[in-house]
Design an enzyme around this catalytic site. Structure first.
Site, PDB file in Angstrom:
ATOM      1  CG  ASP A  77      -1.945  -1.052   1.277  1.00 17.77           C
ATOM      2  OD1 ASP A  77      -1.968  -1.887   0.358  1.00 17.77           O
ATOM      3  OD2 ASP A  77      -2.751  -1.058   2.228  1.00 17.77           O
ATOM      4  CG  HIS A 135       2.027  -8.934   0.483  1.00 15.34           C
ATOM      5  ND1 HIS A 135       1.438 -10.009   1.114  1.00 15.34           N
ATOM      6  CD2 HIS A 135       1.822  -7.861   1.301  1.00 15.34           C
ATOM      7  CE1 HIS A 135       0.913  -9.617   2.266  1.00 15.34           C
ATOM      8  NE2 HIS A 135       1.129  -8.321   2.394  1.00 15.34           N
ATOM      9  CB  SER A 238      10.850   2.261   3.834  1.00 17.22           C
ATOM     10  OG  SER A 238      12.145   2.456   3.303  1.00 17.22           O
TER      11      SER A 238
END
Length: 269
Positions: A77, A135, A238
């Site tokens: 996200d 992911h 990050s």
């Protein structure tokens, strides 16, 4: 050790401290309210034992992902801060701020520089309010992991605009990945505050430590990763940089847009 690393280590100790439950509930609630976190996919904030536990929260409700075998999904996200085609080995950390892919990947990837020259790239910036786990974008094999020590400058838009070669200066972990013998890289860039990155398939990686030189992990038996599999997490916000070899993918038009883990960001040509 650079001042940014020291600050991050001290902040990390505070973030990981487990206050008495009633105090921790107040801290968590204030953090959620201050940043405007959407907790609809996660447990109630009162259940997290520390601020770091809240930062690195898992999804409580499984995310629906694009399962098309020919698509790459967003690993996070995040906000797409830059994307496009490399010019030889040059790409942008932000508009008007070029840096060298070869310098970011280091010469431990030198055998593949020609493959990725003139390829495609996309930068994913995670803010402090985002879901911090990353992911797999597609089914792939990890054949090499490179842990490069460095500084921990912030990676927000303000710093991207003023800090030259930020993605080259900062600590990072590089995954050399193959999908059906086509190459792409995932580069996880550390940032100020906590400054730690975890990888579920490689527990030997410990970031924001006093590491003097890069460590390379080569896998004679490649690590096989499935699309959507959790690779690990950032402790605080990050950036992930994805780079694909030339003529491998077509990027979606996502410049400046927020994306969700599971959303299509590119498809195989």
């Amino acid at each position: 050790m650079h001042i940014t690393n020291l600050i991050s280590q001290y902040f990390g100790k505070v973030a990981k401290f487990e206050f008495p439950s009633f105090i921790q509930r107040v801290i968590n609630g204030a953090y959620v309210k201050f940043l405007g976190l959407n907790m609809s996919e996660f447990r109630n904030p009162k259940f997290y034992k520390s601020l770091n536990d809240l930062f690195t929260r898992e999804l409580a409700i499984p995310r629906q992902i694009d399962k098309d075998e020919k698509t790459f999904i967003s690993p996070t996200d995040s906000l797409v801060t830059q994307c496009g085609k490399l010019e030889e080995d040059l790409l942008l950390q932000i508009k008007g701020m070029e840096y060298s892919l070869e310098e970011m990947l280091t010469y431990d990837c030198a055998d593949n520089f020609e493959k990725v020259n003139n390829g495609d790239y996309m930068n994913f910036y995670l803010s402090p309010k985002d879901y911090h786990r990353y992911h797999a974008s597609i089914d792939f094999e990890v054949r090499k992991l490179i842990h490069v020590p460095g500084k921990l400058y912030p990676v927000n838009l303000k710093y991207l605009n003023k800090q030259i070669d930020l993605f080259v200066e900062n600590e990072r972990v590089i995954l050399e990945c193959f999908h059906q013998e086509k190459l792409f890289y995932m580069v996880f860039v550390g940032a100020l505050n906590v400054g730690e990155m975890e990888f579920t398939f490689e527990p030997r990686v410990e970031t924001n430590k006093d590491l003097k030189q890069a460590k390379v992990y080569e896998y004679l038996e490649p690590k096989k990763i499935k699309k959507g599999e959790c690779l690990g997490c950032f402790h605080m916000g990050s950036t992930v940089v994805m780079v694909w070899e030339k003529d491998f993918v077509q990027l979606e038009e996502l410049m400046g847009q927020s994306v969700k883990y599971g959303q299509r960001v590119a498809y195989i040509k």
